[in-house]
Write a protein that holds these residues in place. Sequence first.
Motif, PDB file in Angstrom:
ATOM      1  N   ILE A 116     -25.348  -8.819  -5.070  1.00  0.00           N
ATOM      2  CA  ILE A 116     -23.947  -9.279  -4.314  1.00  0.00           C
ATOM      3  C   ILE A 116     -24.291  -9.971  -2.865  1.00  0.00           C
ATOM      4  O   ILE A 116     -24.552  -8.973  -2.077  1.00  0.00           O
ATOM      5  N   ALA A 119     -22.507  -9.304   1.068  1.00  0.00           N
ATOM      6  CA  ALA A 119     -21.543  -8.142   0.450  1.00  0.00           C
ATOM      7  C   ALA A 119     -20.576  -7.855   1.692  1.00  0.00           C
ATOM      8  O   ALA A 119     -19.498  -7.212   1.468  1.00  0.00           O
ATOM      9  N   GLN A 127     -13.837  -3.749  -2.466  1.00  0.00           N
ATOM     10  CA  GLN A 127     -14.818  -2.433  -2.435  1.00  0.00           C
ATOM     11  C   GLN A 127     -14.175  -1.150  -3.270  1.00  0.00           C
ATOM     12  O   GLN A 127     -14.931  -0.701  -3.900  1.00  0.00           O
ATOM     13  N   LEU A 145     -26.284  -4.528  -3.050  1.00  0.00           N
ATOM     14  CA  LEU A 145     -25.358  -4.998  -2.137  1.00  0.00           C
ATOM     15  C   LEU A 145     -26.333  -5.561  -1.141  1.00  0.00           C
ATOM     16  O   LEU A 145     -26.818  -4.921  -0.166  1.00  0.00           O
ATOM     17  N   THR A 147     -26.359  -7.352   2.917  1.00  0.00           N
ATOM     18  CA  THR A 147     -25.388  -7.340   3.768  1.00  0.00           C
ATOM     19  C   THR A 147     -26.107  -7.680   5.337  1.00  0.00           C
ATOM     20  O   THR A 147     -27.358  -6.972   5.280  1.00  0.00           O
TER      21      THR A 147
END
Length: 329
Positions: A116, A119, A127, A145, A147
């Motif tokens: 992802i 994210a 979430q 994830l 980010t």
Amino acid sequence: MAGFKDMIGHEQIIEHLQNAIRMDKISHAYIFNGPDKSGKKMLAEAFAMALQCEKGEADPCLECHSCKQAMNHNQPDIIYVTHEKPNTISVDDIRSQLVNDVDVKPYNSKYKVYIIDEAEKMNPQAQNAMLKTIEEPPAYAVILLLTTNADTFLPTILSRCVTLNFRVVPDAKIKSYLMEHCRVPDYQADVCVAFAQGNVGKAISLASSENFRELKAAAVQLLKRVSEIDLYEFKEAIKQIGEFKMEINDYFDIMMIWYRDMLMYKATTDVNRLIFKDEVYDIKRQASRSSYSGIEAVLEALEKAKVRLKANVNFDLTLELLLLTMKEN
């Protein structure tokens, strides 16, 4: 897509992931946290490829059927979670692509890996929808994830994931990579490295960007003659700078590197410490004409210009004030 051995920097993170593979202690959820273009996606893809590699080593072989599929982004058990809205990963995105999919066993691999990207764009509902999967995942599920800001995640998500923080890569490593792999001359590599501030992806994209080369050339051309520009020429100079209005902060950063070089040369007379080594004649000439306080005044004016434009102050007026400070100092 590349294996771990082709990565620049991030040695501790790579070691952590490879040890997890060797010891068969893979966590079900990881957070790759770091600046944009810092190598998160490249590393996540290498990790996913290694997990699915048919040879079962800690580095993907890049030769087996699974690795070849992964390199072409069509390995059925490496799933990229996408989102249609530019600024939001919605609860529907997470449910349809992850929650409702995760119970289906892997097609032909040991793991089912979900990547992802961006994210931080998951809203709280998305979430929460993912939380149950992270709390009680099937044995084969691995969620990555990626980010730029892990602080946007709910505490319940953070507590159930292994967070890996991506740090800046030393300038010397990035410079040597640009020179060896991107065939960039050393003076150009210096500018890209100074700009990238430890961000490998940014350095590589700058090194290959025709637009960045044009921007740099235009800024340097102006910097070389700014003290000789007459006031009536300001309008034309501002018009030329306006061609790079969308990248104005990059334009200002080029100017800042130039004036820092002047400051460095004035203080040390060491040309090897300059970023603009290929412009040493003009750096020397301008440094000899400027005072320390004058150079500092220009650097302050550049910072002010950035702030003014961010606050939507008139572009031409901001540039006029900046050029005036540069001309006077």
